[in-house]
Scaffold this motif. Sequence first.
Motif, PDB file in Angstrom:
ATOM      1  N   MET B 121     -25.008  54.308  21.032  1.00  0.00           N
ATOM      2  CA  MET B 121     -25.154  55.750  21.228  1.00  0.00           C
ATOM      3  C   MET B 121     -25.368  56.044  22.710  1.00  0.00           C
ATOM      4  SD  MET B 121     -27.721  57.138  18.307  1.00  0.00           S
ATOM      5  CE  MET B 121     -27.784  56.462  16.652  1.00  0.00           C
ATOM      6  N   SER B 122     -24.863  57.191  23.141  1.00  0.00           N
ATOM      7  CA  SER B 122     -25.186  57.669  24.472  1.00  0.00           C
ATOM      8  C   SER B 122     -26.651  58.092  24.466  1.00  0.00           C
ATOM      9  CB  SER B 122     -24.284  58.852  24.780  1.00  0.00           C
ATOM     10  OG  SER B 122     -24.084  58.965  26.145  1.00  0.00           O
ATOM     11  N   ASP B 123     -27.316  58.035  25.627  1.00  0.00           N
ATOM     12  CA  ASP B 123     -28.762  58.299  25.620  1.00  0.00           C
ATOM     13  C   ASP B 123     -29.118  59.673  25.045  1.00  0.00           C
ATOM     14  OD1 ASP B 123     -27.750  59.663  27.786  1.00  0.00           O
ATOM     15  OD2 ASP B 123     -28.844  58.534  29.299  1.00  0.00           O
ATOM     16  N   GLY B 124     -28.283  60.662  25.312  1.00  0.00           N
ATOM     17  CA  GLY B 124     -28.586  62.010  24.836  1.00  0.00           C
ATOM     18  C   GLY B 124     -28.483  62.179  23.334  1.00  0.00           C
ATOM     19  N   TRP B 125     -27.923  61.195  22.651  1.00  0.00           N
ATOM     20  CA  TRP B 125     -27.727  61.350  21.202  1.00  0.00           C
ATOM     21  C   TRP B 125     -28.915  60.819  20.399  1.00  0.00           C
ATOM     22  CZ3 TRP B 125     -22.199  58.768  20.616  1.00  0.00           C
ATOM     23  CH2 TRP B 125     -21.308  59.437  21.457  1.00  0.00           C
ATOM     24  N   VAL B 126     -29.680  59.912  21.015  1.00  0.00           N
ATOM     25  CA  VAL B 126     -30.656  59.152  20.241  1.00  0.00           C
ATOM     26  C   VAL B 126     -31.760  60.045  19.660  1.00  0.00           C
ATOM     27  CG1 VAL B 126     -32.287  57.226  20.323  1.00  0.00           C
ATOM     28  CG2 VAL B 126     -30.204  57.125  21.654  1.00  0.00           C
ATOM     29  N   ALA B 127     -32.157  61.067  20.455  1.00  0.00           N
ATOM     30  CA  ALA B 127     -33.350  61.837  20.104  1.00  0.00           C
ATOM     31  C   ALA B 127     -33.281  62.423  18.691  1.00  0.00           C
ATOM     32  CB  ALA B 127     -33.558  62.948  21.125  1.00  0.00           C
ATOM     33  N   THR B 162     -37.351  58.575  24.394  1.00  0.00           N
ATOM     34  CA  THR B 162     -38.437  58.242  23.479  1.00  0.00           C
ATOM     35  C   THR B 162     -38.679  59.452  22.597  1.00  0.00           C
ATOM     36  OG1 THR B 162     -40.129  59.039  24.998  1.00  0.00           O
ATOM     37  CG2 THR B 162     -39.587  56.690  25.117  1.00  0.00           C
ATOM     38  N   PHE B 163     -39.254  59.218  21.434  1.00  0.00           N
ATOM     39  CA  PHE B 163     -39.703  60.341  20.616  1.00  0.00           C
ATOM     40  C   PHE B 163     -41.164  60.098  20.277  1.00  0.00           C
ATOM     41  CE2 PHE B 163     -40.341  62.509  16.521  1.00  0.00           C
ATOM     42  CZ  PHE B 163     -40.128  63.793  16.964  1.00  0.00           C
ATOM     43  N   GLU B 164     -41.993  61.031  20.678  1.00  0.00           N
ATOM     44  CA  GLU B 164     -43.441  60.902  20.558  1.00  0.00           C
ATOM     45  C   GLU B 164     -43.907  59.576  21.167  1.00  0.00           C
ATOM     46  OE1 GLU B 164     -44.172  61.687  16.411  1.00  0.00           O
ATOM     47  OE2 GLU B 164     -44.147  63.845  16.767  1.00  0.00           O
ATOM     48  N   GLY B 165     -43.333  59.258  22.306  1.00  0.00           N
ATOM     49  CA  GLY B 165     -43.758  58.089  23.080  1.00  0.00           C
ATOM     50  C   GLY B 165     -43.219  56.758  22.586  1.00  0.00           C
ATOM     51  N   VAL B 166     -42.370  56.771  21.576  1.00  0.00           N
ATOM     52  CA  VAL B 166     -41.866  55.507  21.007  1.00  0.00           C
ATOM     53  C   VAL B 166     -40.369  55.379  21.308  1.00  0.00           C
ATOM     54  CG1 VAL B 166     -41.503  54.226  18.861  1.00  0.00           C
ATOM     55  CG2 VAL B 166     -43.585  55.580  19.167  1.00  0.00           C
ATOM     56  N   THR B 167     -39.948  54.149  21.607  1.00  0.00           N
ATOM     57  CA  THR B 167     -38.529  53.888  21.892  1.00  0.00           C
ATOM     58  C   THR B 167     -37.807  53.432  20.617  1.00  0.00           C
ATOM     59  OG1 THR B 167     -39.017  53.310  24.167  1.00  0.00           O
ATOM     60  CG2 THR B 167     -36.972  52.451  23.269  1.00  0.00           C
ATOM     61  N   TYR B 168     -36.599  53.937  20.447  1.00  0.00           N
ATOM     62  CA  TYR B 168     -35.832  53.632  19.232  1.00  0.00           C
ATOM     63  C   TYR B 168     -34.465  53.030  19.550  1.00  0.00           C
ATOM     64  CZ  TYR B 168     -39.314  56.320  16.694  1.00  0.00           C
ATOM     65  OH  TYR B 168     -40.490  56.766  16.147  1.00  0.00           O
ATOM     66  N   HIS B 169     -34.371  52.342  20.674  1.00  0.00           N
ATOM     67  CA  HIS B 169     -33.071  51.765  21.034  1.00  0.00           C
ATOM     68  C   HIS B 169     -33.293  50.546  21.909  1.00  0.00           C
ATOM     69  CE1 HIS B 169     -34.074  54.094  24.678  1.00  0.00           C
ATOM     70  NE2 HIS B 169     -33.405  53.148  25.298  1.00  0.00           N
ATOM     71  N   LEU B 170     -32.243  49.758  22.105  1.00  0.00           N
ATOM     72  CA  LEU B 170     -32.224  48.770  23.179  1.00  0.00           C
ATOM     73  C   LEU B 170     -31.233  49.298  24.214  1.00  0.00           C
ATOM     74  CD1 LEU B 170     -32.056  45.257  21.443  1.00  0.00           C
ATOM     75  CD2 LEU B 170     -34.036  46.661  21.961  1.00  0.00           C
ATOM     76  N   PRO B 171     -31.643  49.350  25.479  1.00  0.00           N
ATOM     77  CA  PRO B 171     -30.694  49.849  26.482  1.00  0.00           C
ATOM     78  C   PRO B 171     -29.561  48.848  26.685  1.00  0.00           C
ATOM     79  CG  PRO B 171     -32.752  49.164  27.534  1.00  0.00           C
ATOM     80  CD  PRO B 171     -32.953  49.014  26.058  1.00  0.00           C
ATOM     81  N   TRP B 172     -28.346  49.367  26.776  1.00  0.00           N
ATOM     82  CA  TRP B 172     -27.190  48.500  26.997  1.00  0.00           C
ATOM     83  C   TRP B 172     -26.725  48.720  28.429  1.00  0.00           C
ATOM     84  CZ3 TRP B 172     -22.080  48.734  23.603  1.00  0.00           C
ATOM     85  CH2 TRP B 172     -21.303  47.581  23.844  1.00  0.00           C
ATOM     86  N   TYR B 173     -25.519  49.184  28.617  1.00  0.00           N
ATOM     87  CA  TYR B 173     -25.032  49.231  29.999  1.00  0.00           C
ATOM     88  C   TYR B 173     -25.435  50.543  30.682  1.00  0.00           C
ATOM     89  CZ  TYR B 173     -20.918  51.542  27.811  1.00  0.00           C
ATOM     90  OH  TYR B 173     -20.079  52.337  27.095  1.00  0.00           O
ATOM     91  N   LEU B 174     -25.566  50.460  32.007  1.00  0.00           N
ATOM     92  CA  LEU B 174     -26.099  51.558  32.806  1.00  0.00           C
ATOM     93  C   LEU B 174     -25.071  52.013  33.836  1.00  0.00           C
ATOM     94  CD1 LEU B 174     -29.535  49.919  33.743  1.00  0.00           C
ATOM     95  CD2 LEU B 174     -28.980  51.197  31.666  1.00  0.00           C
ATOM     96  N   ALA B 175     -25.366  53.152  34.397  1.00  0.00           N
ATOM     97  CA  ALA B 175     -24.542  53.638  35.503  1.00  0.00           C
ATOM     98  C   ALA B 175     -25.474  54.093  36.617  1.00  0.00           C
ATOM     99  CB  ALA B 175     -23.684  54.807  35.040  1.00  0.00           C
TER     100      ALA B 175
END
Lengths: 313, 462
Positions: B121-127, B162-175
């Motif tokens: 997922m793109s970062d903006g989609w996770v929330a 994060t949602f309420e301070g918790v992470t729900y993903h593993l970061p993959w590639y960055l720009a």
Amino acid sequence: MAANTLLSNEELERGRRARSVRKHITAYGFLAPAFAFLIVFLFIPLIVAIYLSFTRYDLLTSPEWVGFANYETLFQDPLFWQGLRNSFIYLSVTPILIVLSISLAIVVNRRLRGVYIFRTIYYIPAVTSVVAVGMIFEFVFAEPAGLLNGVLTSLGIIDAPINFLTHPNSTLVSIMLVTIWRGIGFYMIVFLAALQSVPEELYEAAALDGANRFQQHWHITVPGIRPSIIFVAIISSISALKVFEEIWVMTDGTAGLLDSALTLMFYLYRQAFTNLEMGYAAAIAVVFSIITVVFSLLNLRYLERNNHEPEQP
Amino acid sequence: MKKLLVAPLLMLAAAMAIAPVAAQEREDRPNRDLSGNFWSPTEEDYARWRVIDGVEDGATIRFWPWALTPDFEDYLNQIIANFEATYPGVTVVLEGQPAAGARDNIRNSFAAGNPADVINMSDGWVAEFAEAGVLLNTDEALGAAYPELREEYVDGAWEKVTFEGVTYHLPWYLAFSNVMAVNGLIAEELGIAAEDIPTTWADAYQFACDVREQSGGAYYAYSFPWGELAGLGVLNTFIGEGIPVYNEDRSAVVFNEDPAAAAILDEYKRLLDEDCIPRVSLTDDVRDMIDSFSQGEILLLQTGPQLFRLVEENNPEVFESLFLGQQFVGAANITSIGGVQTLAIPASTQYPNAALAFAQFVTNADVQTAFSREVPIYSSNLVSYEDPFFTEGGPSLTDQLRPLAGEYFSTAVNTGILDFPQLAEVEQIVLGEFQAALLGVKSSQEALDAMASRINAILAAQ
């Protein structure tokens, strides 16, 4: 003998019933696939949409019943009213489309060499993908040196570029021009077919009576193609109310500055697929459907009433 | 006789069909290293990569990358082959999603109760998925269970959403969020050298008007992609200028209380009104901005380097003239973490350990370094930056950035603006009020007050 005759009548009756039942079964058998299709893809979604409009539903978790809350919010939502207003403004493409496509149909309804080429050219926008149309018109409306701005500037008609898509007052109008451009060829074909059923002798008789070209078209062409006008008026009105693609493509999915091109259908999409407010979007869909049906019925009634009015002597 | 000939041929064809495709050199992947441990792994590599415990034997997991197939299918297939050799008994099914409609496809898969086990997922989609409670808590699953692995990830990327301070993903590639490219043709024509280009936004505003005037209205210094990014970009700008967005307990936004915020919007409005930046900045997205730059109308392009290829495709002459400048920074002198592609795991997955193992595998240092060799994106795994590929640069623009990447990503700040509940609505609010200020419908302060008040109403309702 009488008993035999009575028996024979009963048998005949049974035979008739059996044939009638078989006939009905055959008819229903043919109707069944289409009916099943309508049930699955129209009636069930319709019922589900009505149900969802009374819920809060985000697609990811189960719907939660909220009664009329979505409708109460809807009628107090300024963006709903803005979308409704813009949808009705968009309806003004319908009369423009009808007038322009009838005019174009009259022009190409002549026995001229190469007229088929013109008919084809005029029809091309109707079969062009909306994405391609979007790219074309991004170039046409580009600032400061798009096609329109460039031509108008070089002709000395304007000093500063027109903000076709970067001013809230002009965005919706610019997109309406795209819809007109796209639709004109399709409706031209409809009117062309209708025109070819108007008897040529009527024009000859009118000419002998001294009617000019405009009078001939007003008194012969328009009444002659009235059923097509009714058809086009209804379907183009519904299309205008439902407009989405052009707005999406021309505004990169934003509905323009300050939501100036936000129509009801676009707002429905935004609520459903951007905000994940499926219940709210369903409420918009229900209200929108009612508006469309009422509008179409009024349209039909008005146009048909005029259709049945006797011609003045 | 014929049968004797046909049978071996059929067997050969069948063998070719089922044999794994050997890794190949590709002209469009000049940095691919076929002798490296990714394309030619050894048993030692498999043992080193095997780090997650309790992986379910016999698991079949589905992997949904988006916008990567078919271009990177050979790379993805090699990941899967390596993973299946690392964790024998687990099978991965690749189901690449096209870029168009990928987000909707993911939503629909959750709605249908059939999401893939590992989803890109793109970062903006996770929330929205985190908010709905349908994703695996990776702070627990990996952060707490494997702290040494968590340490490898770029902090700003791990905390990007994060949602309420918790992470729900593993970061993959960055720009990289922003690299400054300069159109050498315009710079030469106007006599502008690299050192003449300002390095702060405070100076950049006047520079925009100077370039416009100096070029007689022929060129702009830069433009903005406000049509796409204003929702979040303007808040990022505030953070870059040292304006606090939230109060201390993050229960409300307070950016409107700092007069510097209104001053920024006033400055933007002045630039627009005085034609120092193109008016299309109001509606342009990043792609439009790059297109305008490619057409040779704009001196500077501040964007991710992975997008420079668009300039090359649009106008090779402009691309050839490009040189790097320093990016503009705000008063806080920070660089923010750019776009983060993530891997999320549905909470409902039947094989949580296998899914976690695969997501971790895709984001390990070797696998991500190999990806950076395929295309100029950057690894979310800090260990990657110890690889000679990253420590040594090269002649091209993107090669020059590689040695800077390690420091950039270890210091880049996560601005935390993706943590809003109902993020999509917040974006629309910010965008609408931002436009109202720039178009003069409201004063900058009125627009910011309205923006803050509407966002706070959403925060208060949580």
